[in-house]
Design a protein around this motif. Structure first.
Motif, PDB file in Angstrom:
ATOM      1  N   MET A  63       0.770  -1.186  -0.040  1.00  0.00           N
ATOM      2  CA  MET A  63       0.042   0.119  -0.080  1.00  0.00           C
ATOM      3  C   MET A  63       0.807   1.060  -0.037  1.00  0.00           C
ATOM      4  N   ARG A  64       0.623   2.102  -0.906  1.00  0.00           N
ATOM      5  CA  ARG A  64       1.729   3.196  -1.237  1.00  0.00           C
ATOM      6  C   ARG A  64       1.257   4.247  -0.096  1.00  0.00           C
ATOM      7  N   PHE A  65       0.256   4.452   0.583  1.00  0.00           N
ATOM      8  CA  PHE A  65      -0.233   5.403   1.683  1.00  0.00           C
ATOM      9  C   PHE A  65      -0.452   4.936   2.965  1.00  0.00           C
ATOM     10  N   ARG A  66       0.319   3.686   3.336  1.00  0.00           N
ATOM     11  CA  ARG A  66      -0.003   3.156   4.702  1.00  0.00           C
ATOM     12  C   ARG A  66       0.504   3.960   5.578  1.00  0.00           C
ATOM     13  N   ASP A  67      -0.130   4.442   6.698  1.00  0.00           N
ATOM     14  CA  ASP A  67       0.275   5.184   7.771  1.00  0.00           C
ATOM     15  C   ASP A  67       0.406   6.431   7.267  1.00  0.00           C
ATOM     16  N   LYS A  68      -0.207   7.141   6.086  1.00  0.00           N
ATOM     17  CA  LYS A  68       0.146   8.521   5.768  1.00  0.00           C
ATOM     18  C   LYS A  68      -1.171   9.182   6.143  1.00  0.00           C
ATOM     19  N   VAL A  69      -1.157  10.534   6.217  1.00  0.00           N
ATOM     20  CA  VAL A  69      -1.956  11.306   6.606  1.00  0.00           C
ATOM     21  C   VAL A  69      -2.291  12.125   5.204  1.00  0.00           C
ATOM     22  N   ALA A  70      -3.787  12.183   4.841  1.00  0.00           N
ATOM     23  CA  ALA A  70      -4.058  12.923   3.677  1.00  0.00           C
ATOM     24  C   ALA A  70      -5.393  14.178   3.981  1.00  0.00           C
ATOM     25  N   VAL A  71      -5.082  15.173   3.376  1.00  0.00           N
ATOM     26  CA  VAL A  71      -6.227  16.004   3.567  1.00  0.00           C
ATOM     27  C   VAL A  71      -6.755  16.187   2.095  1.00  0.00           C
ATOM     28  N   VAL A  72      -8.120  16.154   1.831  1.00  0.00           N
ATOM     29  CA  VAL A  72      -8.618  16.303   0.374  1.00  0.00           C
ATOM     30  C   VAL A  72      -9.623  17.488   0.671  1.00  0.00           C
ATOM     31  N   THR A  73      -9.766  18.474   0.145  1.00  0.00           N
ATOM     32  CA  THR A  73     -10.793  19.606  -0.117  1.00  0.00           C
ATOM     33  C   THR A  73     -11.556  19.285  -1.282  1.00  0.00           C
ATOM     34  N   GLY A  74     -12.907  19.490  -0.966  1.00  0.00           N
ATOM     35  CA  GLY A  74     -14.069  19.308  -1.899  1.00  0.00           C
ATOM     36  C   GLY A  74     -14.227  17.801  -2.174  1.00  0.00           C
ATOM     37  N   ALA A  75     -14.189  17.179  -1.078  1.00  0.00           N
ATOM     38  CA  ALA A  75     -14.105  15.654  -0.924  1.00  0.00           C
ATOM     39  C   ALA A  75     -15.637  15.064  -0.861  1.00  0.00           C
ATOM     40  N   GLY A  76     -16.722  16.019  -0.911  1.00  0.00           N
ATOM     41  CA  GLY A  76     -18.023  15.198  -0.778  1.00  0.00           C
ATOM     42  C   GLY A  76     -18.582  14.740  -1.929  1.00  0.00           C
ATOM     43  N   SER A  77     -17.857  14.827  -3.144  1.00  0.00           N
ATOM     44  CA  SER A  77     -18.318  14.306  -4.566  1.00  0.00           C
ATOM     45  C   SER A  77     -17.279  14.541  -5.796  1.00  0.00           C
ATOM     46  N   GLY A  78     -17.766  13.831  -6.780  1.00  0.00           N
ATOM     47  CA  GLY A  78     -16.933  13.987  -7.912  1.00  0.00           C
ATOM     48  C   GLY A  78     -15.464  13.619  -7.641  1.00  0.00           C
ATOM     49  N   ILE A  79     -14.493  14.405  -8.216  1.00  0.00           N
ATOM     50  CA  ILE A  79     -13.148  13.980  -8.270  1.00  0.00           C
ATOM     51  C   ILE A  79     -12.539  13.921  -6.781  1.00  0.00           C
TER      52      ILE A  79
END
Length: 250
Positions: A1-17
């Motif tokens: 898994m490329r993101f194991r134990d990584k923390v990510a923030v995604v804006t506009g995460a409710g739909s689409g891309i």
């Protein structure tokens, strides 16, 4: 898994891309903070991730408001103490001729498409710059319209071309600890395009003018963003990657 134990923030995460990116990162081990205006939409994405044994957290907020973004930073710092991946995806659009375009509409689109990228990057990059050799990445979502301007979307085209150049400036400033790239999608099936895609003439025009003869899926852009966010793209920064189905070559 490329993101194991990584923390990510995604804006506009409710739909689409944004939703597709969040699910993709979580499927590869990331702990994803889902950011957007509408709690109900974020919660649905959160539930989908949980059903696939992924990890995510809902953080409803307005990313065009500096105090709200500072609260987001405090939350990420308190909960995780770090940030590895930031995807600035929040976006807005609208159609208007230049003669009819109001200052309020210009400001609305630029606040969401450009100001939010500036604010979130400015504030959250503090959690990323002390990377101590670890690969950390910001990906900004621009648009085909940042490369090819369109009639009746001058505010949208201007905001997205600015995102591309802001990405390059930010990449120069945050190197070498944080990589910064942008993605410019073409016509993708999202809530921003659904009205147009219901028009048969519009769909036909896309097929004629796109080498792949179809619109794209949010998951296809999520695949690209996941690559740019991973260590597999460790020698890429300051780049804009066009994913337009071959619109510009036809």
């Amino acid at each position: 898994m490329r993101f194991r134990d990584k923390v990510a923030v995604v804006t506009g995460a409710g739909s689409g891309i944004g939703a597709a990116v969040s699910k993709r990162l979580a499927s590869e081990g990331a702990k994803v903070v889902l950011v957007g205006r509408t709690k109900e939409k974020l919660q649905q994405v959160n539930d989908d991730i949980a059903s696939s044994n992924g990890q995510s957290t809902v953080f409803p907020t307005d990313v065009t408001d500096e105090n709200a973004v500072l609260d987001l930073k405090q939350f990420v710092e308190n909960e995780f103490g770090r940030l590895d991946v930031l995807v600035n995806n929040a976006g807005s659009s609208g159609k208007s001729s230049i003669r009819d375009l109001t200052v309020e509409e210009w400001d609305r689109v630029h606040n969401v498409n450009l100001k939010s990228v500036f604010l979130v990057s400015k504030v959250l990059s503090d959690l990323m710059i002390d990377s101590k050799g670890e690969d950390r990445s910001i990906v900004n979502v621009a648009s085909l319209s940042g490369h090819k301007a369109g009639a009746k979307i001058p505010h949208y085209s201007a905001s997205k071309s600015a995102v591309i150049n802001f990405t390059k400036a930010l990449a120069a400033e945050l190197a070498p600890g944080v990589r910064v790239n942008s993605v410019s999608p073409g016509f993708i099936e999202t809530p921003l395009t659904e009205d147009g895609l219901q028009n048969e003439r519009f769909q036909s025009a896309i097929q004629r003018h796109t080498a792949l003869e179809r619109v794209g899926k949010p998951e296809e852009i999520a695949n690209l963003i996941a690559f740019l966010s991973s260590s597999e793209a460790s020698y890429m920064t300051g780049s804009d990657v066009l994913a337009d189905g071959g619109w510009l070559i036809t």
